[in-house]
Scaffold this motif. Structure first.
Motif, PDB file in Angstrom:
ATOM      1  N   VAL A  72      23.488  47.597  52.702  1.00  0.00           N
ATOM      2  CA  VAL A  72      24.153  46.645  51.795  1.00  0.00           C
ATOM      3  C   VAL A  72      24.288  45.285  52.472  1.00  0.00           C
ATOM      4  N   VAL A  73      24.722  45.301  53.725  1.00  0.00           N
ATOM      5  CA  VAL A  73      24.855  44.044  54.478  1.00  0.00           C
ATOM      6  C   VAL A  73      23.509  43.331  54.582  1.00  0.00           C
ATOM      7  N   GLY A  74      22.457  44.110  54.819  1.00  0.00           N
ATOM      8  CA  GLY A  74      21.123  43.521  54.891  1.00  0.00           C
ATOM      9  C   GLY A  74      20.720  42.859  53.586  1.00  0.00           C
ATOM     10  N   ARG A  75      21.089  43.458  52.462  1.00  0.00           N
ATOM     11  CA  ARG A  75      20.756  42.864  51.161  1.00  0.00           C
ATOM     12  C   ARG A  75      21.542  41.579  50.928  1.00  0.00           C
ATOM     13  N   ILE A  76      22.797  41.562  51.358  1.00  0.00           N
ATOM     14  CA  ILE A  76      23.630  40.388  51.144  1.00  0.00           C
ATOM     15  C   ILE A  76      23.166  39.224  52.016  1.00  0.00           C
ATOM     16  N   ILE A  77      22.882  39.505  53.288  1.00  0.00           N
ATOM     17  CA  ILE A  77      22.469  38.444  54.210  1.00  0.00           C
ATOM     18  C   ILE A  77      21.172  37.789  53.753  1.00  0.00           C
ATOM     19  N   ARG A 101      18.151  64.676  51.356  1.00  0.00           N
ATOM     20  CA  ARG A 101      19.470  64.588  50.721  1.00  0.00           C
ATOM     21  C   ARG A 101      20.222  63.351  51.182  1.00  0.00           C
ATOM     22  N   ALA A 102      20.269  63.143  52.491  1.00  0.00           N
ATOM     23  CA  ALA A 102      20.944  61.958  53.022  1.00  0.00           C
ATOM     24  C   ALA A 102      20.233  60.692  52.570  1.00  0.00           C
ATOM     25  N   GLY A 103      18.906  60.721  52.532  1.00  0.00           N
ATOM     26  CA  GLY A 103      18.144  59.547  52.108  1.00  0.00           C
ATOM     27  C   GLY A 103      18.441  59.160  50.675  1.00  0.00           C
ATOM     28  N   PHE A 104      18.492  60.156  49.789  1.00  0.00           N
ATOM     29  CA  PHE A 104      18.790  59.853  48.378  1.00  0.00           C
ATOM     30  C   PHE A 104      20.200  59.304  48.242  1.00  0.00           C
ATOM     31  N   MET A 105      21.155  59.891  48.953  1.00  0.00           N
ATOM     32  CA  MET A 105      22.536  59.434  48.854  1.00  0.00           C
ATOM     33  C   MET A 105      22.690  58.015  49.387  1.00  0.00           C
ATOM     34  N   VAL A 106      22.034  57.707  50.494  1.00  0.00           N
ATOM     35  CA  VAL A 106      22.100  56.351  51.033  1.00  0.00           C
ATOM     36  C   VAL A 106      21.516  55.365  50.025  1.00  0.00           C
ATOM     37  N   GLY A 107      20.343  55.684  49.482  1.00  0.00           N
ATOM     38  CA  GLY A 107      19.690  54.775  48.541  1.00  0.00           C
ATOM     39  C   GLY A 107      20.501  54.536  47.282  1.00  0.00           C
ATOM     40  N   SER A 108      20.985  55.597  46.662  1.00  0.00           N
ATOM     41  CA  SER A 108      21.740  55.448  45.424  1.00  0.00           C
ATOM     42  C   SER A 108      23.084  54.760  45.672  1.00  0.00           C
ATOM     43  N   THR A 109      23.700  55.020  46.828  1.00  0.00           N
ATOM     44  CA  THR A 109      24.971  54.373  47.156  1.00  0.00           C
ATOM     45  C   THR A 109      24.789  52.881  47.384  1.00  0.00           C
ATOM     46  N   VAL A 110      23.700  52.506  48.017  1.00  0.00           N
ATOM     47  CA  VAL A 110      23.420  51.089  48.259  1.00  0.00           C
ATOM     48  C   VAL A 110      23.349  50.322  46.940  1.00  0.00           C
ATOM     49  N   ALA A 111      22.712  50.903  45.939  1.00  0.00           N
ATOM     50  CA  ALA A 111      22.585  50.223  44.647  1.00  0.00           C
ATOM     51  C   ALA A 111      23.951  49.947  44.031  1.00  0.00           C
ATOM     52  N   VAL A 112      24.819  50.939  44.025  1.00  0.00           N
ATOM     53  CA  VAL A 112      26.136  50.781  43.409  1.00  0.00           C
ATOM     54  C   VAL A 112      26.987  49.781  44.183  1.00  0.00           C
ATOM     55  N   VAL A 113      27.065  49.940  45.499  1.00  0.00           N
ATOM     56  CA  VAL A 113      27.955  49.106  46.317  1.00  0.00           C
ATOM     57  C   VAL A 113      27.465  47.662  46.363  1.00  0.00           C
ATOM     58  N   SER A 114      26.174  47.453  46.588  1.00  0.00           N
ATOM     59  CA  SER A 114      25.663  46.084  46.703  1.00  0.00           C
ATOM     60  C   SER A 114      25.768  45.328  45.382  1.00  0.00           C
ATOM     61  N   ASN A 115      25.690  46.032  44.265  1.00  0.00           N
ATOM     62  CA  ASN A 115      25.805  45.366  42.971  1.00  0.00           C
ATOM     63  C   ASN A 115      27.232  44.945  42.651  1.00  0.00           C
ATOM     64  N   TRP A 123      20.823  47.870  34.745  1.00  0.00           N
ATOM     65  CA  TRP A 123      19.778  48.034  35.767  1.00  0.00           C
ATOM     66  C   TRP A 123      20.241  48.856  36.969  1.00  0.00           C
ATOM     67  N   THR A 124      21.563  48.997  37.130  1.00  0.00           N
ATOM     68  CA  THR A 124      22.089  49.690  38.306  1.00  0.00           C
ATOM     69  C   THR A 124      21.597  51.141  38.416  1.00  0.00           C
ATOM     70  N   PRO A 125      21.662  51.953  37.339  1.00  0.00           N
ATOM     71  CA  PRO A 125      21.149  53.332  37.461  1.00  0.00           C
ATOM     72  C   PRO A 125      19.671  53.378  37.828  1.00  0.00           C
ATOM     73  N   TRP A 126      18.893  52.405  37.352  1.00  0.00           N
ATOM     74  CA  TRP A 126      17.473  52.373  37.701  1.00  0.00           C
ATOM     75  C   TRP A 126      17.295  52.075  39.190  1.00  0.00           C
ATOM     76  N   GLN A 127      18.126  51.170  39.716  1.00  0.00           N
ATOM     77  CA  GLN A 127      18.072  50.904  41.150  1.00  0.00           C
ATOM     78  C   GLN A 127      18.529  52.117  41.955  1.00  0.00           C
ATOM     79  N   MET A 128      19.548  52.815  41.456  1.00  0.00           N
ATOM     80  CA  MET A 128      20.004  54.034  42.126  1.00  0.00           C
ATOM     81  C   MET A 128      18.875  55.047  42.211  1.00  0.00           C
ATOM     82  N   LEU A 129      18.150  55.209  41.101  1.00  0.00           N
ATOM     83  CA  LEU A 129      17.022  56.149  41.082  1.00  0.00           C
ATOM     84  C   LEU A 129      15.920  55.702  42.032  1.00  0.00           C
ATOM     85  N   ALA A 130      15.541  54.417  41.949  1.00  0.00           N
ATOM     86  CA  ALA A 130      14.413  53.929  42.737  1.00  0.00           C
ATOM     87  C   ALA A 130      14.710  54.003  44.233  1.00  0.00           C
TER      88      ALA A 130
END
Length: 242
Positions: A72-77, A101-115, A123-130
């Motif tokens: 998330v920090v990387g996306r913001i910076i 499992r950890a990879g999917f959770m990290v990816g989907s969590t990043v979408a929600v938190v960074s948004n 678009w958020t659920p689509w980013q969570m999926l992707a």
């Protein structure tokens, strides 16, 4: 086994309802954007339900939160640079080392938190999926290659996902803004985002080549510290008879 059967049943029933709607409703009256949105929420909900019921240690939860926060920090910076961010690479790396499992959770969590910073929306659920799929597929790749992977391999993997991520997100754009929904209009949606996808893929390649040799050993050391091994001790009792 029962959980897998239940999840499969729900998915099949949902697919059957969508196909039935496609057959019974006129194309111009069927809101495919809403339909796909509902299916997306169902799929994500099933995964989170299984994750909730799985035996996940507090250490793994803390690790997922930490890696997601880093992405998330990387996306913001890197916000001033359109689609040129380390986020996807960090999600990829997390999944590669710690599993699907950890990879999917990290990816989907990043979408929600960074948004929360960039704005929530349909678009958020689509980013969570992707992003979740980025982490999950990287986890499967990591099980195969392990610590012998080379930075160039992750660079190629990231380049592919730079385009796949864009195509998944283009599905949302296509379903909500294009009419009629044909293969031609889908190609038009992907053509419009081509240079953004090139930027995304280039960022993944660059970060993979620059950071993998430094980041990968660190994450593997963390994984070894999180891994516990249970040793079974057998007591042999010898009896002597005179």
């Amino acid at each position: 086994m029962k959980r897998n059967a239940f999840s499969l049943l729900i998915i099949l029933l949902t697919a059957a309802v969508v196909l039935l709607a496609y057959e019974l409703w006129p194309t111009e009256d069927l809101n495919w954007a809403v339909t796909s949105f509902a299916m997306l929420f169902l799929g994500l909900g099933l995964f989170y339900l299984r994750f909730e019921r799985a035996k996940v240690s507090s250490k793994e939860m803390a690790l997922i939160a930490s890696l997601a926060a880093l992405a998330v920090v990387g996306r913001i910076i890197f916000a001033p640079f359109p689609n040129f961010k380390p986020t996807t690479y960090l999600i990829l790396l997390a999944g590669f080392v710690f599993g699907p499992r950890a990879g999917f959770m990290v990816g989907s969590t990043v979408a929600v938190v960074s948004n929360m910073f960039f704005g929530q929306g349909p678009w958020t659920p689509w980013q969570m999926l992707a992003w979740g799929l980025v982490g999950a597929t990287a986890g499967l790749y990591g099980r195969w290659r392990g610590e012998s992977v080379r930075p160039l391999e992750l660079a190629v993997f990231g380049a592919i996902w730079g385009f796949l991520f864009g195509w998944i997100m283009n599905c949302w754009v296509w379903l909500t803004t294009f009419f009629p929904l044909t293969f031609k209009t889908f190609l038009a949606a992907n053509a419009a985002s081509f240079w953004f996808d090139v930027s995304h893929a280039s960022a993944n390649v660059l970060f993979a080549l620059l950071l993998t040799r430094s980041f990968l050993p660190i994450l593997y050391r963390f994984r070894k510290k999180l891994t516990t091994t249970t040793l079974e001790v057998q007591h042999h009792v010898e009896t002597k008879t005179g």
